[in-house]
Design an enzyme around this catalytic site. Structure first.
Site, PDB file in Angstrom:
ATOM      1  N   ASP A  46      39.465  42.169  43.343  1.00  0.00           N
ATOM      2  CA  ASP A  46      39.680  43.194  44.374  1.00  0.00           C
ATOM      3  C   ASP A  46      41.175  43.301  44.708  1.00  0.00           C
ATOM      4  OD1 ASP A  46      39.997  40.911  45.888  1.00  0.00           O
ATOM      5  OD2 ASP A  46      38.517  41.439  47.424  1.00  0.00           O
ATOM      6  N   LYS A 115      32.228  37.199  41.555  1.00  0.00           N
ATOM      7  CA  LYS A 115      33.001  36.235  42.343  1.00  0.00           C
ATOM      8  C   LYS A 115      32.923  36.652  43.807  1.00  0.00           C
ATOM      9  CE  LYS A 115      37.681  36.231  42.622  1.00  0.00           C
ATOM     10  NZ  LYS A 115      37.829  36.381  44.091  1.00  0.00           N
ATOM     11  N   GLU A 180      42.751  28.918  45.440  1.00  0.00           N
ATOM     12  CA  GLU A 180      43.960  29.737  45.634  1.00  0.00           C
ATOM     13  C   GLU A 180      44.821  29.177  46.762  1.00  0.00           C
ATOM     14  OE1 GLU A 180      43.423  34.003  45.832  1.00  0.00           O
ATOM     15  OE2 GLU A 180      45.528  34.312  46.409  1.00  0.00           O
TER      16      GLU A 180
HETATM   17  O1  KIV Z   1      41.307  39.700  43.462  1.00  0.00           O
HETATM   18  C1  KIV Z   1      41.830  38.931  42.644  1.00  0.00           C
HETATM   19  O2  KIV Z   1      42.565  39.328  41.749  1.00  0.00           O
HETATM   20  C2  KIV Z   1      41.545  37.515  42.799  1.00  0.00           C
HETATM   21  C3  KIV Z   1      42.298  36.558  41.920  1.00  0.00           C
HETATM   22  C4  KIV Z   1      43.710  36.530  42.306  1.00  0.00           C
HETATM   23  C5  KIV Z   1      41.691  35.209  41.899  1.00  0.00           C
HETATM   24  O3  KIV Z   1      40.751  37.147  43.603  1.00  0.00           O
END
Ligand code: KIV
Length: 263
Positions: A46, A115, A180
């Site tokens: 996102d 995710k 993260e």
């Molecule tokens: O949204 C995204 O790109 C992410 C990654 C940085 C892990 O969550």
């Protein structure tokens, strides 16, 4: 051609000490580059909201936008595992809605997994999705969807809470977890404590794999980059040079020359 990466492949890579490579992508051409290069995981993050849509954070990204971009990426990936990122407010509130939204990534967009952000508080969601046959990658530490609650994009240092979150999401059924914005000694401890692979971003070298935002690491946008981003290419500079040459040649009448004409 190598077989497509599965959740079992990733667990095996952790067991064998083979580092997992992951990057984000949001469209067909770039996802094709990643797949052909042999990147193990392509996340349709996102971060779309920031690096493609030009917003200051990820909060405004919608389910329909995520599905649209994930479908483009899935069409390009034959080797890489495609993971769709569940947008803010698509999995909070009701478990039924979370499962319905998670299912859309597999049914409509060709993803293998989803995710979502959060630790102990999102465990019931992870379990509900896993029970429905939707593999879940968890995401703990600096979770950008909680930017307002965290008071900004801040490194997370509460070691015991982070370790508990990691253990909880594994127990709830996650097949992997993104770490993260976590100091290296803490992510090293978490990586050792878990059976599922950890994928780090701003979490040091001891994670089982690494992920970066594609537009940051290829220099597609010339915006502020966090300390943990290494720029592997400068696409903005190449694009700017090409555009300046085009303007110069059109203005001077040197483009189109003979070879670009129909006779
Ligand atoms: O949204 C995204 O790109 C992410 C990654 C940085 C892990 O969550």
């Amino acid at each position: 051609m190598q077989p497509r990466v599965t959740t079992a492949t990733l667990i095996k890579m952790k067991q064998e000490g083979k580092k997992i490579t992951a990057l984000t992508a949001y469209d067909f051409p770039f996802a094709g580059y990643l797949d052909k290069a042999g990147i193990d995981i392509v996340l349709v993050g996102d971060s779309l909201g920031m690096v493609v849509q030009g917003n200051d954070n990820t909060l405004s990204v919608t389910m329909d936008e995520s599905i649209y971009h994930t479908a483009m990426v899935s069409r390009a990936c034959k080797y890489s595992m495609v993971i769709g990122d569940m947008p803010f407010m698509s999995y909070q509130g009701s478990l039924d809605r979370a499962v319905e939204n998670g299912g859309r990534f597999l049914k409509e967009a060709g993803a293998t997994a989803v995710k979502l952000e959060g630790g102990a508080d999102v465990c019931p969601v992870i379990t509900a999705l896993a029970k429905a046959g939707i593999p879940v990658q968890a995401h703990i530490g600096l979770t950008p969807q909680s930017v307002h609650q965290m008071g900004g994009f801040k490194v997370q240092r509460d070691e015991e809470r982070l370790l508990k979150d990691a253990r909880d999401v594994e127990k709830a059924g996650a097949f992997s977890v993104v770490l993260e914005g976590i100091p290296s000694p803490i992510s090293a401890r978490i990586t050792k404590a878990l059976n599922i692979p950890t994928i780090g971003i701003g979490a040091g070298p001891c994670c089982d794999g690494q992920i970066l935002v594609l537009h940051d690491m290829l220099g597609i946008n010339d915006r502020f980059l966090p300390k943990f981003v290494k720029k592997y290419a400068d696409i903005a500079q190449i694009a700017n040079q090409g555009l300046a040459s085009y303007i110069k040649e059109v203005r001077s009448g040197t483009f189109p020359s003979d070879e670009y004409e129909y006779k």
